[in-house]
Design a protein around this motif. Structure first.
Motif, PDB file in Angstrom:
ATOM      1  N   UNK A  24      27.523  34.633  29.549  1.00  0.00           N
ATOM      2  CA  UNK A  24      28.774  34.013  29.099  1.00  0.00           C
ATOM      3  C   UNK A  24      28.521  32.940  28.051  1.00  0.00           C
ATOM      4  N   UNK A  25      27.383  32.246  28.130  1.00  0.00           N
ATOM      5  CA  UNK A  25      27.087  31.203  27.149  1.00  0.00           C
ATOM      6  C   UNK A  25      26.890  31.781  25.753  1.00  0.00           C
ATOM      7  N   UNK A  26      26.641  33.083  25.679  1.00  0.00           N
ATOM      8  CA  UNK A  26      26.494  33.771  24.398  1.00  0.00           C
ATOM      9  C   UNK A  26      27.799  34.449  23.974  1.00  0.00           C
ATOM     10  N   UNK A  27      28.862  34.249  24.763  1.00  0.00           N
ATOM     11  CA  UNK A  27      30.139  34.869  24.447  1.00  0.00           C
ATOM     12  C   UNK A  27      30.276  36.288  24.950  1.00  0.00           C
ATOM     13  N   UNK A  28      29.440  36.685  25.915  1.00  0.00           N
ATOM     14  CA  UNK A  28      29.465  38.044  26.450  1.00  0.00           C
ATOM     15  C   UNK A  28      29.887  37.998  27.917  1.00  0.00           C
ATOM     16  N   UNK A  29      30.990  38.650  28.237  1.00  0.00           N
ATOM     17  CA  UNK A  29      31.468  38.690  29.614  1.00  0.00           C
ATOM     18  C   UNK A  29      30.662  39.645  30.475  1.00  0.00           C
ATOM     19  N   UNK A  30      30.865  39.547  31.787  1.00  0.00           N
ATOM     20  CA  UNK A  30      30.092  40.379  32.715  1.00  0.00           C
ATOM     21  C   UNK A  30      30.498  41.837  32.656  1.00  0.00           C
ATOM     22  N   UNK A  31      31.788  42.128  32.616  1.00  0.00           N
ATOM     23  CA  UNK A  31      32.309  43.489  32.667  1.00  0.00           C
ATOM     24  C   UNK A  31      31.820  44.171  33.956  1.00  0.00           C
ATOM     25  N   UNK A  32      31.551  45.464  33.935  1.00  0.00           N
ATOM     26  CA  UNK A  32      31.142  46.200  35.124  1.00  0.00           C
ATOM     27  C   UNK A  32      32.331  46.712  35.900  1.00  0.00           C
ATOM     28  N   UNK A  33      32.049  47.348  37.033  1.00  0.00           N
ATOM     29  CA  UNK A  33      33.090  47.959  37.848  1.00  0.00           C
ATOM     30  C   UNK A  33      34.121  46.926  38.291  1.00  0.00           C
ATOM     31  N   UNK A  34      35.394  47.305  38.217  1.00  0.00           N
ATOM     32  CA  UNK A  34      36.457  46.409  38.674  1.00  0.00           C
ATOM     33  C   UNK A  34      36.438  46.262  40.188  1.00  0.00           C
ATOM     34  N   UNK A  35      36.103  47.339  40.907  1.00  0.00           N
ATOM     35  CA  UNK A  35      35.942  47.309  42.358  1.00  0.00           C
ATOM     36  C   UNK A  35      34.460  47.541  42.649  1.00  0.00           C
ATOM     37  N   UNK A  36      33.714  46.464  42.712  1.00  0.00           N
ATOM     38  CA  UNK A  36      32.261  46.551  42.813  1.00  0.00           C
ATOM     39  C   UNK A  36      31.798  47.143  44.144  1.00  0.00           C
ATOM     40  N   UNK A  37      32.524  46.838  45.228  1.00  0.00           N
ATOM     41  CA  UNK A  37      32.144  47.393  46.526  1.00  0.00           C
ATOM     42  C   UNK A  37      32.262  48.917  46.529  1.00  0.00           C
ATOM     43  N   UNK A  38      33.306  49.445  45.877  1.00  0.00           N
ATOM     44  CA  UNK A  38      33.482  50.899  45.820  1.00  0.00           C
ATOM     45  C   UNK A  38      32.360  51.547  45.017  1.00  0.00           C
ATOM     46  N   UNK A  39      31.955  50.924  43.909  1.00  0.00           N
ATOM     47  CA  UNK A  39      30.836  51.453  43.119  1.00  0.00           C
ATOM     48  C   UNK A  39      29.561  51.470  43.947  1.00  0.00           C
TER      49      UNK A  39
END
Length: 292
Positions: A24-39
């Motif tokens: 985030x300090x570089x201006x890049x968000x985490x993104x990834x699965x919206x429902x992480x438990x399901x993934x």
């Protein structure tokens, strides 16, 4: 190793893993699965590492043809799933033979389904992740008809699973725990009590970036501008309209409106499965570590 030929995508299908944390300090968000438990569950069912790249399918409609055969598992929103017209069960590892077509219908409840394939989806990583960030434009493009998705090499045996621990998406009101702040002091005391006592409707203006909510207005105690500050998944940012926005996986890394509260990480998967028209109910929680 094999591949999937994409025949149809439904409203939106993307490649997702557990994202790009720590940038985030570089201006890049985490993104990834919206429902992480399901993934994570889908990957465990086919013997992958929990964070292997899989397909996030929004409201069904995905169709793929297998080249070489593949073992898959579907979790999250429970879509009716067919292999060459034969219905098969979600929440279990199933084999898709060479040349067979796998199709997903619209889910019975929830919004986002996760299709893991043994070996993982083998696309080029960007900044350490194979996730599609729909806001920043990082990672692979959203799936289109005609795409060919390579499947990685499988490692280890497929686990024998008799019963999977399943959390089916809610069909009615969704309860979410929220920690007040960090800018609760920008709002009246009545505003915080309103947030914690009134239902909010999920509007159709919602996506992987966030969910615009409609309900009781949250009044400010302070006027003026707030300098941009770092944002996290689950932040409830309130613009001048007084109607909150709940940020999800592809949220911006900074924001200029005050955040009245943050939904705890463990409940973000519940939020990600809420459909437009469903109601959210927020209840007070104490600070806990954020989602893994």
């Amino acid at each position: 190793m094999g591949s999937f030929d994409v025949l149809a995508t439904g409203p939106l299908a993307t490649v997702q893993d557990l994202g790009r944390p720590g940038l985030a300090s570089l201006g890049v968000g985490r993104s990834g699965a919206a429902d992480r438990d399901a993934l994570r569950l889908a990957n465990r069912l086919v013997g992958n590492e929990e964070g292997a790249a899989s397909l996030e399918v929004t409201f069904g409609g995905l169709a793929v043809r297998s080249s070489g055969g593949a073992t898959v598992a579907l979790t999250g929103a429970p879509c009716p799933m067919h292999i060459d017209g034969r219905q098969v069960s979600p929440y279990a590892a199933v084999f898709v033979p060479d040349g067979a077509e796998l199709r997903l219908e619209a889910p019975e409840s929830g919004l986002r389904s996760y299709l893991a394939v043994r070996g993982g989806i083998d696309v080029a990583p960007v900044l350490g992740s194979r996730s599609t960030d729909t806001m920043a434009g990082l990672g692979p493009d959203p799936l289109s008809s005609g795409d060919v998705l390579a499947i990685g090499a499988a490692r280890g045996p497929v686990p024998g699973v008799d019963v999977a621990a399943v959390r089916r998406p809610a069909t009615g009101e969704v309860s979410l725990r929220v920690v007040p702040g960090p800018r609760a002091d920008w709002f009246t005391q009545d505003a915080l009590e309103t947030l914690l006592s009134s239902p909010y409707d999920v509007t159709s203006d919602s996506n992987r970036v966030g969910m615009r909510l409609s309900g009781a207005v949250l009044d400010r105690a302070r006027d003026g501008e707030l300098p941009s500050e770092g944002m996290v998944p689950g932040a409830l940012q309130v613009p001048p309209s007084g109607q909150p926005t709940l940020f999800l996986a592809d949220h911006p890394v900074t924001g200029g409106y005050p955040v009245i509260g943050v939904v705890v990480g463990a409940d973000l998967g519940l939020a990600a499965q809420a459909r437009p028209g469903q109601q959210l109910r927020f209840r007070r929680s104490t600070p806990t570590p954020h989602a893994r």
